[in-house]
Scaffold this motif. Structure first.
Motif, PDB file in Angstrom:
ATOM      1  N   THR A 183      29.360 -16.969 -24.719  1.00  0.00           N
ATOM      2  CA  THR A 183      28.758 -17.693 -25.841  1.00  0.00           C
ATOM      3  C   THR A 183      27.237 -17.510 -25.843  1.00  0.00           C
ATOM      4  OG1 THR A 183      28.398 -19.768 -24.649  1.00  0.00           O
ATOM      5  CG2 THR A 183      30.553 -19.486 -25.686  1.00  0.00           C
ATOM      6  N   PHE A 184      26.647 -17.773 -26.995  1.00  0.00           N
ATOM      7  CA  PHE A 184      25.188 -17.687 -27.101  1.00  0.00           C
ATOM      8  C   PHE A 184      24.515 -18.685 -26.157  1.00  0.00           C
ATOM      9  CE2 PHE A 184      26.556 -15.593 -30.899  1.00  0.00           C
ATOM     10  CZ  PHE A 184      25.618 -14.599 -31.077  1.00  0.00           C
ATOM     11  N   ARG A 185      25.119 -19.862 -26.035  1.00  0.00           N
ATOM     12  CA  ARG A 185      24.534 -20.882 -25.171  1.00  0.00           C
ATOM     13  C   ARG A 185      24.526 -20.429 -23.704  1.00  0.00           C
ATOM     14  NH1 ARG A 185      20.669 -24.229 -24.655  1.00  0.00           N
ATOM     15  NH2 ARG A 185      21.062 -26.048 -23.361  1.00  0.00           N
ATOM     16  N   ALA A 186      25.575 -19.750 -23.276  1.00  0.00           N
ATOM     17  CA  ALA A 186      25.630 -19.267 -21.892  1.00  0.00           C
ATOM     18  C   ALA A 186      24.480 -18.295 -21.627  1.00  0.00           C
ATOM     19  CB  ALA A 186      26.976 -18.600 -21.615  1.00  0.00           C
ATOM     20  N   LYS A 187      24.292 -17.365 -22.551  1.00  0.00           N
ATOM     21  CA  LYS A 187      23.214 -16.383 -22.368  1.00  0.00           C
ATOM     22  C   LYS A 187      21.848 -17.062 -22.392  1.00  0.00           C
ATOM     23  CE  LYS A 187      21.916 -11.734 -23.828  1.00  0.00           C
ATOM     24  NZ  LYS A 187      22.211 -10.630 -24.763  1.00  0.00           N
TER      25      LYS A 187
ATOM     26  N   ALA B  25      19.034 -17.180 -19.406  1.00  0.00           N
ATOM     27  CA  ALA B  25      17.663 -16.696 -19.642  1.00  0.00           C
ATOM     28  C   ALA B  25      16.623 -17.751 -19.264  1.00  0.00           C
ATOM     29  CB  ALA B  25      17.513 -16.300 -21.115  1.00  0.00           C
ATOM     30  N   GLU B  26      16.940 -19.015 -19.545  1.00  0.00           N
ATOM     31  CA  GLU B  26      15.997 -20.110 -19.267  1.00  0.00           C
ATOM     32  C   GLU B  26      15.870 -20.393 -17.768  1.00  0.00           C
ATOM     33  OE1 GLU B  26      17.155 -23.857 -21.124  1.00  0.00           O
ATOM     34  OE2 GLU B  26      15.859 -24.924 -19.700  1.00  0.00           O
ATOM     35  N   SER B  27      16.907 -20.045 -16.999  1.00  0.00           N
ATOM     36  CA  SER B  27      16.950 -20.405 -15.578  1.00  0.00           C
ATOM     37  C   SER B  27      16.042 -19.515 -14.740  1.00  0.00           C
ATOM     38  CB  SER B  27      18.386 -20.304 -15.058  1.00  0.00           C
ATOM     39  OG  SER B  27      19.227 -21.190 -15.749  1.00  0.00           O
ATOM     40  N   ASP B  28      15.475 -20.096 -13.671  1.00  0.00           N
ATOM     41  CA  ASP B  28      14.752 -19.271 -12.705  1.00  0.00           C
ATOM     42  C   ASP B  28      15.613 -18.957 -11.486  1.00  0.00           C
ATOM     43  OD1 ASP B  28      14.515 -21.720 -11.104  1.00  0.00           O
ATOM     44  OD2 ASP B  28      12.862 -22.248 -12.438  1.00  0.00           O
ATOM     45  N   THR B  29      16.727 -19.652 -11.362  1.00  0.00           N
ATOM     46  CA  THR B  29      17.576 -19.503 -10.188  1.00  0.00           C
ATOM     47  C   THR B  29      19.036 -19.370 -10.607  1.00  0.00           C
ATOM     48  OG1 THR B  29      16.035 -20.922  -8.971  1.00  0.00           O
ATOM     49  CG2 THR B  29      18.218 -20.576  -7.983  1.00  0.00           C
ATOM     50  N   ILE B  30      19.714 -18.371 -10.034  1.00  0.00           N
ATOM     51  CA  ILE B  30      21.125 -18.125 -10.360  1.00  0.00           C
ATOM     52  C   ILE B  30      21.943 -18.272  -9.082  1.00  0.00           C
ATOM     53  CG2 ILE B  30      22.793 -16.437 -11.260  1.00  0.00           C
ATOM     54  CD1 ILE B  30      20.693 -17.249 -13.346  1.00  0.00           C
ATOM     55  N   VAL B  31      23.008 -19.049  -9.156  1.00  0.00           N
ATOM     56  CA  VAL B  31      23.881 -19.247  -8.003  1.00  0.00           C
ATOM     57  C   VAL B  31      25.301 -18.919  -8.436  1.00  0.00           C
ATOM     58  CG1 VAL B  31      24.688 -20.882  -6.243  1.00  0.00           C
ATOM     59  CG2 VAL B  31      22.378 -21.121  -7.199  1.00  0.00           C
ATOM     60  N   GLY B  32      26.052 -18.274  -7.553  1.00  0.00           N
ATOM     61  CA  GLY B  32      27.448 -18.024  -7.921  1.00  0.00           C
ATOM     62  C   GLY B  32      28.186 -17.188  -6.902  1.00  0.00           C
ATOM     63  N   TYR B  33      29.474 -17.264  -6.972  1.00  0.00           N
ATOM     64  CA  TYR B  33      30.361 -16.384  -6.219  1.00  0.00           C
ATOM     65  C   TYR B  33      29.985 -14.948  -6.600  1.00  0.00           C
ATOM     66  CZ  TYR B  33      34.901 -14.096  -5.289  1.00  0.00           C
ATOM     67  OH  TYR B  33      35.888 -13.254  -4.881  1.00  0.00           O
ATOM     68  N   GLU B  34      29.936 -14.095  -5.611  1.00  0.00           N
ATOM     69  CA  GLU B  34      29.385 -12.747  -5.798  1.00  0.00           C
ATOM     70  C   GLU B  34      29.954 -12.003  -7.018  1.00  0.00           C
ATOM     71  OE1 GLU B  34      29.179 -10.444  -2.253  1.00  0.00           O
ATOM     72  OE2 GLU B  34      27.657  -9.205  -3.242  1.00  0.00           O
ATOM     73  N   THR B  35      31.273 -12.054  -7.157  1.00  0.00           N
ATOM     74  CA  THR B  35      31.924 -11.356  -8.269  1.00  0.00           C
ATOM     75  C   THR B  35      31.440 -11.877  -9.622  1.00  0.00           C
ATOM     76  OG1 THR B  35      33.863 -11.115  -6.874  1.00  0.00           O
ATOM     77  CG2 THR B  35      34.155 -10.690  -9.219  1.00  0.00           C
TER      78      THR B  35
END
Lengths: 264, 264
Positions: B19-23, B27-37
């Motif tokens: 979704t547009f909101r996800a993107k 973009a707004e975030s400075d930090t990304i966390v997640g399961y590697e895949t």
């Protein structure tokens, strides 16, 4: 000459929650078809295109017109809110095509563009109700006898499913949610959390957090754009959020990580 | 200083269905966390950001780190495929926050961004299986005892629900789908349509259309990114599509519209 038929879910009525693919196929289309309210959701995307707006209950006519337009060479987007694959137009389109001997491999090209449905959007607004198994039930008995729907509610209650209710009520149809509540109270506590979400992600969005006992006090919240989520035996509320624990608590000690001195 | 925590569903692994909101929030975030895949799914969107990749089964640690980072002022996106509100990280985040007395009104800001989940994406690929009431069941018994899951399968069978199965099998866990099939065969014909969708909308996408009788012949199709959809009593197949009629047939005569000379 053969065109294309896109069956497009535009999400919960706010462009933010539309997918890129939905916007892309609407841009590619020369013809837009849809129930008037749904077409209005994408009004800003359809300038210069041929637009056919329909009233509710004209689904069969709408399906035939879309197919005829696409067969005549048009690139058609049949738009709806949410996800057309969930109680949406995808079924009637495929049924109608199947009746005419359509072959997906060399006949009219059809693509369904999935979207954020009410179960997705409403869950995201009220907390985390769908961390465990859930049943999705439509209360609309226009096309399905009420006895079958009631049997499903009972089965979902017996299976301790969280229950997501689409189309909980309309002006002419109010007994279904009352009957559903009675069935559920045979299996669940009166304090079982219930969320009533009206117009998710629209300007008119209103949310009521209540429980099975007090559900009848909120019938003014019901309508065509309302979804109801009913918790199961492990659902709890925390400051107006509905949380389902997905079993983590029994397996992990959540405190452990914030207090490394704690022995487990 | 307090940051923000976004719990972001990026859809079925193809940016088209994000979704547009996800993107926007990524973009707004400075930090990304997640399961590697999952992080790899959005690799092209996270240049210049601080990225924390986790291995599977580190969910609790991941939740705590996200909350700590956001509390320290970071704008954090915890990314996952599909919809984080369906068997996803939304629950563990809220549970963890609730344990610490968090107040959504004046504490850390949390937003769940719903996405196209496997039930949405897989249904769109194989036809129109979700035109009627359906139950969603995860076969993973890591956090839920198998007896409870089996009881739910039986209830869903009794209610004649279409059944969407998440996590049908892993290398160590193969009996669950076999047991599920046995339960369903008590209630449904061996010819009941079954769709096995692996890697929906990924380059590796494979689809097998089969039935309850022949389901055991396709165990090589099962795995971590597989979803199984099992039809109910009214589901039929048409040229490799799974169609559920949503009751229209009993109410309308589909031929009527294409043949206006036909009297009803």
């Amino acid at each position: 000459m053969t065109g294309k038929l896109y069956i497009v879910g535009v999400g919960p009525g706010h462009h933010d929650h539309m997918t890129f693919r939905a916007k892309e196929v609407i841009a590619e289309s020369d013809t837009i078809v849809g129930y008037e309210t749904y077409v209005n959701l994408v009004q800003d995307l359809i300038g210069g295109k041929t637009v056919y707006r329909y009233a509710m209950t004209q689904e069969v006519e709408r399906a035939h017109q879309c197919i005829d337009l696409a067969k005549s060479g048009k690139i058609v987007s049949l738009v709806s809110s949410g996800d057309p694959g969930i109680y949406g137009m995808a079924g009637l389109i495929y049924e109608t095509l199947a009746e005419t001997g359509w072959d997906p491999k060399d006949g009219l090209q059809v693509e369904i563009i999935p979207g954020v449905s009410a179960l997705n959007s409403c869950a995201s607004i009220i907390g985390s109700p769908l961390m465990t198994d859930f049943a999705v039930v439509s209360m609309s008995d226009l096309l399905v006898p009420w006895e079958i729907i009631e049997k499903r509610v009972e089965a979902a209650a017996q299976g301790d499913f969280v229950i997501v209710i689409y189309n909980p009520a309309s002006k002419k149809r109010i007994h279904q949610l009352q009957d559903t509540r009675k069935v559920l109270l045979k299996y669940r506590k009166p304090t079982t959390p219930v969320a009533i979400i009206k117009g998710a992600f629209r300007d008119s969005e209103t949310i009521v957090m209540t429980d099975l006992e007090n559900l009848p006090n909120h019938s003014d919240q019901l309508g065509m754009i309302t979804t109801v989520i009913i918790g199961n035996s492990s659902t709890y509320t925390y400051k107006d959020l509905m949380i389902n624990p997905r079993g983590y608590k029994s397996k992990y000690n959540l405190e452990e990580q914030t207090n490394p001195n704690l022995k487990v």
